[in-house]
Design a protein around this motif. Structure first.
Motif, PDB file in Angstrom:
ATOM      1  N   ASN A 152       0.493  -1.384  -0.032  1.00 30.14           N
ATOM      2  CA  ASN A 152       0.053   0.061   0.162  1.00 30.14           C
ATOM      3  C   ASN A 152       0.811   1.273   0.148  1.00 30.14           C
ATOM      4  N   GLN A 153       1.870   1.212   0.583  1.00 34.59           N
ATOM      5  CA  GLN A 153       2.729   2.266   0.680  1.00 34.59           C
ATOM      6  C   GLN A 153       3.362   2.524  -0.672  1.00 34.59           C
ATOM      7  N   ARG A 154       3.751   1.568  -1.238  1.00 35.97           N
ATOM      8  CA  ARG A 154       4.235   1.661  -2.625  1.00 35.97           C
ATOM      9  C   ARG A 154       3.251   2.285  -3.453  1.00 35.97           C
ATOM     10  N   LEU A 155       2.036   1.646  -3.196  1.00 37.92           N
ATOM     11  CA  LEU A 155       0.819   2.213  -4.172  1.00 37.92           C
ATOM     12  C   LEU A 155       0.738   3.601  -4.007  1.00 37.92           C
ATOM     13  N   ASP A 156       0.565   4.096  -2.486  1.00 35.58           N
ATOM     14  CA  ASP A 156       0.274   5.591  -2.074  1.00 35.58           C
ATOM     15  C   ASP A 156       1.475   6.499  -2.732  1.00 35.58           C
ATOM     16  N   ALA A 157       2.722   5.922  -2.498  1.00 38.28           N
ATOM     17  CA  ALA A 157       3.919   6.788  -2.914  1.00 38.28           C
ATOM     18  C   ALA A 157       3.921   6.982  -4.308  1.00 38.28           C
ATOM     19  N   GLY A 158       3.034   6.384  -5.207  1.00 31.40           N
ATOM     20  CA  GLY A 158       3.180   6.508  -6.519  1.00 31.40           C
ATOM     21  C   GLY A 158       4.490   5.825  -7.100  1.00 31.40           C
ATOM     22  N   GLN A 159       5.132   5.022  -6.399  1.00 33.53           N
ATOM     23  CA  GLN A 159       6.386   4.510  -7.054  1.00 33.53           C
ATOM     24  C   GLN A 159       6.339   3.590  -8.211  1.00 33.53           C
ATOM     25  N   VAL A 160       5.141   2.957  -8.208  1.00 32.73           N
ATOM     26  CA  VAL A 160       4.783   1.869  -9.448  1.00 32.73           C
ATOM     27  C   VAL A 160       4.004   2.720 -10.511  1.00 32.73           C
ATOM     28  N   SER A 161       4.644   2.945 -11.478  1.00 32.80           N
ATOM     29  CA  SER A 161       3.975   3.674 -12.498  1.00 32.80           C
ATOM     30  C   SER A 161       3.860   2.754 -13.764  1.00 32.80           C
ATOM     31  N   ASN A 162       4.309   1.559 -13.942  1.00 28.08           N
ATOM     32  CA  ASN A 162       4.118   0.568 -14.912  1.00 28.08           C
ATOM     33  C   ASN A 162       2.791   0.081 -14.678  1.00 28.08           C
ATOM     34  N   ALA A 163       1.835   0.182 -15.803  1.00 26.40           N
ATOM     35  CA  ALA A 163       0.596  -0.416 -15.725  1.00 26.40           C
ATOM     36  C   ALA A 163       0.478  -1.888 -15.238  1.00 26.40           C
ATOM     37  N   ARG A 164       1.261  -2.691 -16.024  1.00 32.77           N
ATOM     38  CA  ARG A 164       1.222  -4.039 -15.586  1.00 32.77           C
ATOM     39  C   ARG A 164       1.599  -4.326 -14.297  1.00 32.77           C
ATOM     40  N   GLU A 165       2.755  -3.432 -13.801  1.00 28.94           N
ATOM     41  CA  GLU A 165       3.060  -3.839 -12.516  1.00 28.94           C
ATOM     42  C   GLU A 165       2.313  -3.309 -11.443  1.00 28.94           C
ATOM     43  N   LEU A 166       1.702  -2.258 -11.753  1.00 28.35           N
ATOM     44  CA  LEU A 166       0.574  -1.679 -10.718  1.00 28.35           C
ATOM     45  C   LEU A 166      -0.683  -2.573 -10.651  1.00 28.35           C
ATOM     46  N   GLU A 167      -1.111  -3.102 -11.694  1.00 28.32           N
ATOM     47  CA  GLU A 167      -2.155  -4.170 -11.738  1.00 28.32           C
ATOM     48  C   GLU A 167      -1.723  -5.159 -10.866  1.00 28.32           C
ATOM     49  N   SER A 168      -0.373  -5.931 -11.269  1.00 28.32           N
ATOM     50  CA  SER A 168       0.018  -7.293 -10.436  1.00 28.32           C
ATOM     51  C   SER A 168      -0.051  -6.791  -8.938  1.00 28.32           C
ATOM     52  N   LEU A 169       0.602  -5.441  -8.694  1.00 32.21           N
ATOM     53  CA  LEU A 169       0.577  -5.197  -7.230  1.00 32.21           C
ATOM     54  C   LEU A 169      -0.645  -5.122  -6.465  1.00 32.21           C
ATOM     55  N   GLN A 170      -1.525  -4.706  -7.280  1.00 32.49           N
ATOM     56  CA  GLN A 170      -3.278  -4.310  -6.684  1.00 32.49           C
ATOM     57  C   GLN A 170      -3.743  -5.869  -6.633  1.00 32.49           C
ATOM     58  N   ASN A 171      -3.479  -6.684  -7.336  1.00 27.91           N
ATOM     59  CA  ASN A 171      -3.922  -7.901  -7.385  1.00 27.91           C
ATOM     60  C   ASN A 171      -3.396  -8.819  -5.880  1.00 27.91           C
ATOM     61  N   GLU A 172      -2.013  -8.548  -6.116  1.00 27.48           N
ATOM     62  CA  GLU A 172      -1.222  -9.127  -4.570  1.00 27.48           C
ATOM     63  C   GLU A 172      -1.718  -8.551  -3.326  1.00 27.48           C
ATOM     64  N   VAL A 173      -2.110  -7.327  -3.472  1.00 24.67           N
ATOM     65  CA  VAL A 173      -2.856  -6.693  -2.262  1.00 24.67           C
ATOM     66  C   VAL A 173      -4.253  -7.650  -2.037  1.00 24.67           C
ATOM     67  N   THR A 174      -4.979  -7.631  -3.139  1.00 25.40           N
ATOM     68  CA  THR A 174      -6.391  -8.150  -3.172  1.00 25.40           C
ATOM     69  C   THR A 174      -6.293  -9.680  -2.616  1.00 25.40           C
ATOM     70  N   SER A 175      -5.283 -10.277  -2.986  1.00 24.23           N
ATOM     71  CA  SER A 175      -5.073 -11.686  -2.663  1.00 24.23           C
ATOM     72  C   SER A 175      -4.561 -11.831  -1.202  1.00 24.23           C
ATOM     73  N   LEU A 176      -3.590 -10.921  -0.866  1.00 19.03           N
ATOM     74  CA  LEU A 176      -3.232 -10.882   0.485  1.00 19.03           C
ATOM     75  C   LEU A 176      -4.266 -10.716   1.506  1.00 19.03           C
ATOM     76  N   ARG A 177      -5.290  -9.754   1.251  1.00 17.93           N
ATOM     77  CA  ARG A 177      -6.327  -9.229   2.133  1.00 17.93           C
ATOM     78  C   ARG A 177      -7.030 -10.390   2.333  1.00 17.93           C
ATOM     79  N   ARG A 178      -7.495 -11.411   1.295  1.00 18.42           N
ATOM     80  CA  ARG A 178      -8.025 -12.763   1.299  1.00 18.42           C
ATOM     81  C   ARG A 178      -7.388 -13.614   2.342  1.00 18.42           C
ATOM     82  N   ARG A 179      -6.138 -13.689   2.156  1.00 17.50           N
ATOM     83  CA  ARG A 179      -5.235 -14.644   2.866  1.00 17.50           C
ATOM     84  C   ARG A 179      -5.334 -13.960   4.454  1.00 17.50           C
ATOM     85  N   GLN A 180      -5.373 -12.827   4.593  1.00 15.36           N
ATOM     86  CA  GLN A 180      -5.350 -12.481   5.866  1.00 15.36           C
ATOM     87  C   GLN A 180      -6.587 -12.509   6.607  1.00 15.36           C
TER      88      GLN A 180
END
Ligand SMILES: [Zn+2]
Length: 260
Positions: free
Chosen positions: A96-124
């Motif tokens: 989330n920090q990486r997302l908030d800080a706008g460090q990820v600009s690559n669209a595919r990387e951004l989507e992958s990170l968002q997917n990861e957060v979603t899957s991590l939330r499910r796991r949590q």
């Protein structure tokens, strides 16, 4: 001790005055009393009660050991599960920090990170479910542990009460036994040695008492009625003869109501 058999009665080699023979009846009464006290001491209800309580206490100890093992296992599982939750939480935070800080600009990387957060939330969520379930199981295990401890306390209190009742009963029995033993010693001092030796020998071989009164034609030792022949033999025996009942081997002490 030599004996001369005569019909179904035995005349002992020992001779003793009627007074000495009557003292044997006092001795027999005290031996009966001592036997009764010994039996009472060995069959106190508190002894059986305490054996049961000891068994119960062992079961409670086992239950506590099992509950403690259970609790330790659950605590370990819980710690592991909580650590897992924490790791996932930290990772989500970082993402989330990486997302908030706008460090990820690559669209595919951004989507992958968002997917990861979603899957991590499910796991949590799943892990938190596991933590909750473990906490519930821990609560149940703790309740069982508490129940066993309470039962242990009850058993302990019952054991203490039964022990003090048992000790009081034993003390009372011992007091009575001491009195009877002292009374016995006083009579023993008064009975001729050979007569006493015969009495003790019979007592150890037949058990209970070594002498019994002859009353209304009945032997007080074995409760058998004497036959007419036997009664005639008793009648014919001199007062200082020591008569023995062939049936039970005991010394038959003649009394005023012997029926002879
Ligand atoms: Zn008898």
């Amino acid at each position: 001790m030599r004996q001369r058999p005569r019909g179904r009665l035995t005349l002992a080699f020992v001779k003793a005055s009627p007074e000495s023979q009557l003292r044997l009846l006092e001795l027999a009464d005290l031996d009966t009393e001592l036997g009764r006290l010994d039996h009472r001491r060995r069959s106190l209800p508190e002894t059986a009660e305490l054996a049961q309580l000891t068994e119960r206490a062992a079961k409670v100890r086992d239950a506590i050991t099992i509950a403690d093992t259970n609790l330790a296992d659950l605590d370990r599982e819980l710690a592991r599960a909580e650590k897992d939750v924490e790791q996932v939480r930290v990772r989500i935070e970082k993402d989330n920090q990486r997302l908030d800080a706008g460090q990820v600009s690559n669209a595919r990387e951004l989507e992958s990170l968002q997917n990861e957060v979603t899957s991590l939330r499910r796991r949590q969520g799943d892990l938190e479910e596991i933590v909750l379930e473990l906490m519930e199981r821990r609560e149940q295990a703790q309740a069982m542990r508490d129940g066993a401890a309470t039962e242990g306390g009850t058993v302990g209190a019952e054991e203490a009460a039964a022990t003090s009742r048992r000790d009081a009963a034993v003390a009372e029995i011992e007091e009575q036994a001491a009195k009877a033993t002292a009374a016995r010693a006083a009579i023993v001092a008064d009975v001729p040695a050979d007569l006493l030796a015969l009495y003790d020998k019979i007592r150890s071989s037949v058990g209970g008492v070594g002498a019994a009164a002859l009353r209304r034609g009945q032997c007080g030792g074995c409760r058998e009625m004497l036959s007419t022949v036997e009664l005639n033999e008793v009648r014919a025996a001199a007062p200082d003869e020591v008569v023995r009942h062939e049936e039970c081997r005991r010394i038959l002490v003649r009394t005023p109501d012997s029926g002879v």
